[in-house]
Scaffold this motif. Sequence first.
Motif, PDB file in Angstrom:
ATOM      1  N   GLY A  15       2.918  75.437  43.724  1.00  0.00           N
ATOM      2  CA  GLY A  15       3.097  74.656  44.629  1.00  0.00           C
ATOM      3  C   GLY A  15       4.237  72.955  43.503  1.00  0.00           C
ATOM      4  O   GLY A  15       3.405  72.274  44.362  1.00  0.00           O
ATOM      5  N   LEU A  16       3.890  73.531  41.908  1.00  0.00           N
ATOM      6  CA  LEU A  16       4.223  71.968  41.512  1.00  0.00           C
ATOM      7  C   LEU A  16       5.829  72.501  42.208  1.00  0.00           C
ATOM      8  O   LEU A  16       6.462  70.919  42.479  1.00  0.00           O
ATOM      9  CB  LEU A  16       5.273  73.053  40.319  1.00  0.00           C
ATOM     10  N   ASN A  18       6.488  72.726  45.375  1.00  0.00           N
ATOM     11  CA  ASN A  18       6.880  71.833  46.173  1.00  0.00           C
ATOM     12  C   ASN A  18       6.285  70.665  46.667  1.00  0.00           C
ATOM     13  O   ASN A  18       6.724  69.336  46.714  1.00  0.00           O
ATOM     14  CB  ASN A  18       5.323  72.655  47.068  1.00  0.00           C
ATOM     15  N   TYR A  19       5.540  69.916  45.287  1.00  0.00           N
ATOM     16  CA  TYR A  19       5.138  68.468  44.941  1.00  0.00           C
ATOM     17  C   TYR A  19       6.139  68.023  44.581  1.00  0.00           C
ATOM     18  O   TYR A  19       7.100  66.870  44.727  1.00  0.00           O
ATOM     19  CB  TYR A  19       4.163  69.163  43.519  1.00  0.00           C
ATOM     20  N   ASP A  22       8.960  67.348  47.661  1.00  0.00           N
ATOM     21  CA  ASP A  22       8.301  65.677  48.803  1.00  0.00           C
ATOM     22  C   ASP A  22       8.322  64.980  47.832  1.00  0.00           C
ATOM     23  O   ASP A  22       7.776  64.123  48.586  1.00  0.00           O
ATOM     24  CB  ASP A  22       6.674  66.964  48.394  1.00  0.00           C
ATOM     25  N   THR A  23       8.137  64.894  46.748  1.00  0.00           N
ATOM     26  CA  THR A  23       8.471  63.715  46.163  1.00  0.00           C
ATOM     27  C   THR A  23       9.625  62.612  45.424  1.00  0.00           C
ATOM     28  O   THR A  23       9.761  61.697  46.555  1.00  0.00           O
ATOM     29  CB  THR A  23       7.266  64.017  44.664  1.00  0.00           C
TER      30      THR A  23
END
Length: 224
Positions: A15-16, A18-19, A22-23
Amino acid sequence: MAAKFETDGLNLTRGLLNYILDTTVQESPTQIQIREETAATLSNARMMISPVQGSVVRFLARMLRPSRVVEVGVFTGYSATWLADALDEGGTLVACELNQEYLDKARAYWAQAGLTQIRGILGPGQDGLQTLLDEGWAGTVDVMFVDADKTGYDTYYTMGCELLRPGGLMLFDNTLWGGSVADPSDTEPSTEALRAISRRAAADDRVDAALLSVGDGLLAVLKK
């Protein structure tokens, strides 16, 4: 060899990751193509650095506004695209690769992307670095990225210190080796070599060194 993309960074959850992707991570179409085609066609695709690591390497290199960058260990050319994007106008990236097939693949991708500033050298990494020394590159290289045979890191460090200008940066990949460097029972040659290079850099008063938990570990060495 880079850690698997899914486990980029020790203790980094999907999850991190992917963050972060994406960021802050922006891949070019060619970079996406290289990464996806390499993953689909080569069983050792994990040798490729991740997009997160690529963006970090580019970021660090860009701070030096480099005109001369050297890469040791090309694989299919993904990391070189990040380094080439960090070059100052008119700069050159020399990419050294032992395997003809890999270098041919990389050159095809670079040509497709119009990356004419990349010069590939086929052969052992130390031979490529010696070629540059023979061509008068000593003391002129801004950034060097090493992601090749781990037992060769000591030699690449020695030659890299000669090639780098004062204020130049060397980056060594895989220096955490999936956590194996912290396991005293692991005495495999590559693991021992990775431990040794981090210790050497830390004890070398000619440089400042930092061991970063990016990807599978990134040793950053700044020449004073």
